[in-house]
Design a protein around this motif. Structure first.
Motif, short mmCIF file in Angstrom:
data_model
loop_
_atom_site.label_atom_id
_atom_site.label_comp_id
_atom_site.label_asym_id
_atom_site.label_seq_id
_atom_site.Cartn_x
_atom_site.Cartn_y
_atom_site.Cartn_z
N SER A 51 66.70 -65.15 -19.70
CA SER A 51 66.29 -64.09 -20.62
C SER A 51 66.93 -64.30 -21.98
O SER A 51 68.10 -64.70 -22.08
CB SER A 51 66.71 -62.72 -20.07
OG SER A 51 65.97 -62.40 -18.91
N THR A 80 61.03 -55.60 -21.55
CA THR A 80 62.23 -54.78 -21.69
C THR A 80 62.43 -54.41 -23.15
O THR A 80 62.61 -55.28 -24.01
CB THR A 80 63.48 -55.53 -21.19
OG1 THR A 80 63.26 -55.93 -19.83
CG2 THR A 80 64.70 -54.64 -21.25
N HIS A 81 62.41 -53.10 -23.41
CA HIS A 81 62.61 -52.60 -24.76
C HIS A 81 63.80 -51.65 -24.74
O HIS A 81 63.74 -50.57 -24.13
CB HIS A 81 61.35 -51.86 -25.23
CG HIS A 81 61.51 -51.19 -26.57
ND1 HIS A 81 60.68 -50.18 -27.01
CD2 HIS A 81 62.42 -51.37 -27.58
CE1 HIS A 81 61.06 -49.79 -28.21
NE2 HIS A 81 62.11 -50.49 -28.57
N ALA A 121 72.09 -58.73 -20.41
CA ALA A 121 70.78 -59.19 -19.95
C ALA A 121 70.37 -60.54 -20.49
O ALA A 121 69.65 -61.29 -19.82
CB ALA A 121 69.72 -58.15 -20.33
N HIS A 174 64.07 -59.61 -24.18
CA HIS A 174 64.53 -58.23 -24.33
C HIS A 174 64.63 -57.93 -25.82
O HIS A 174 65.24 -58.71 -26.57
CB HIS A 174 65.90 -58.02 -23.69
CG HIS A 174 65.93 -58.38 -22.23
ND1 HIS A 174 65.91 -57.43 -21.23
CD2 HIS A 174 65.98 -59.58 -21.61
CE1 HIS A 174 65.95 -58.04 -20.06
NE2 HIS A 174 65.99 -59.34 -20.26
#
Length: 388
Positions: free
Chosen positions: A11, A52-53, A70, A36
């Motif tokens: 990520s 993913t926000h 993350a 993200h």
């Protein structure tokens, strides 16, 4: 030097949810990474394309911790991120570009000092930090000039033209009495930019410089190749951009904008520590886009010199296009545009068009530069844009 490589499946994080974050996320996803995004706007362009926000302010402590947990590495899509956030991330996660490099790009005075230290020509200038500076008779040698806020200015904002010392003092007060840079107004022949990428191992790759046309302080069109760019100017611009990237010990994608003056000399204007509007054509005209290079530099993948396979003209699409002559909202005639050969339409998913707001861009590719230019001019006519 051993560089840690972050493999696909990992990520990545991006600070900022605008169109640059969106295009970075799309490039990262194509390469096999999850993304993200940390961005306060619920409807931001990048938030629309990422799973993913983290919806929070850029300096929100909890959000920064969550992003660092993350993401294996983090980049940014605009330079005006709070310094405290960048410094914290730099200490806790692989960040590119590094906080010290971004700090220079955030401040026009520091930027000019860097150019001077590296021997890169720039406009004659002075830092105006107080009213005494603004009224100093020695500033007369820089007039007529342009007074620019040292921080937060972009797309022509935070700038005032001044002709006299009295106007200089008035402009400094009108800009809020903040630290500014006074630049001597130069006779410009044309504008160009160099987009490059530098890895953690120090390797630099770059695109051929593109010639740029601004209207109202906002980029209107980029031409790659530029019809008026001679080989000597191109070489000087590339050498200067490389020197700046090395001087900053930069990692990531960097854009340096230049002016060519009436006498043919080259001066550096400013730089952006991220992909740049003028490099958007690389998505369609090159075998690696500027966003592909941003991903590669961030994860420690090899940087290979990009190849431009098509001539290109890129047009910015601003919010004015969504309004008719009576000010009523309407959709631009995309069918007419897409009927033209070599048209590539990129819309950013912004919900509310406003004058001056970048809603998307339109790139025309062709085998020859004059073909791309002719098609772009036909698109201007279809959209009601003034020809170039």
């Amino acid at each position: 030097m051993t560089i840690d490589y972050i493999a696909p499946g990992s990520s990545l994080g991006v600070l900022g949810g605008g169109q640059l974050g969106r295009m970075f996320a799309q490039a990262a996803q194509e390469a096999g990474y999850q993304v993200h995004v940390l961005e306060p706007d619920a409807h931001a362009p990048a938030a629309q394309v990422t799973a993913t926000h983290l919806r929070a302010a850029y300096d929100d402590t909890d959000a920064l911790h969550a992003l660092a947990r993350a993401a294996a590495a983090v980049t940014l899509e605009f330079e005006n991120v709070p310094a405290s956030a960048l410094e914290w991330l730099d200490a806790h996660v692989q960040l590119a570009p590094h906080a010290p490099a971004v700090a220079v790009c955030q401040d026009r005075a520091a930027e000019k000092a860097l150019f001077t230290r590296l021997g890169v020509p720039c406009a004659p200038h002075a830092v105006i930090a107080c009213e005494q500076d603004a009224r100093d008779p020695r500033q007369a040698s820089l007039l007529p000039g342009i007074l620019k806020t040292a921080r937060m200015g972009y797309d022509g904002k935070g700038q005032v033209g001044v002709r006299t010392l009295a106007e200089l003092a008035e402009a400094w007060n009108a800009l809020g009495g903040v630290t500014c840079v006074l630049e001597q107004r130069l006779v410009l022949r044309l504008e160009l930019s160099v987009v490059l990428a530098r890895g953690r191992d120090g390797r630099i790759v770059h695109y051929p410089p593109q010639q740029n046309l601004h209207r109202g302080g906002i980029l209107f069109a980029s031409f790659a190749p530029g019809a008026e760019l001679d080989e000597a100017t191109v070489c000087r611009a590339i050498d200067a951009a490389h020197a700046i990237a090395q001087g900053l010990e930069y990692v990531g994608v960097l854009c340096v904008e230049f002016f060519v003056l009436g006498d043919g000399s080259l001066v550096a204007n400013e730089m952006a520590p991220r992909p740049h509007n003028s490099g958007h054509h690389t998505i369609d005209s090159c075998d690696q886009s500027q966003f592909d290079l941003q991903v590669r530099a961030l994860v420690g993948a090899p940087l290979i010199e990009p190849r431009q396979h098509s001539a290109a003209v890129m047009l910015n699409l601003l919010g004015e296009l969504w309004f008719d002559a009576g000010g009523r909202l309407r959709e631009p005639d995309w069918q007419a545009v897409l009927a033209l050969p070599g048209a590539h339409l990129h819309l950013y998913g912004k919900r509310e068009p406003r004058p001056g707001r970048k809603m998307g861009h339109l790139t025309f590719t062709a085998q020859q530069a004059d073909e791309a230019r002719a098609r772009a001019l036909r698109a201007c006519a279809a959209l009601g844009l003034a020809p170039f």
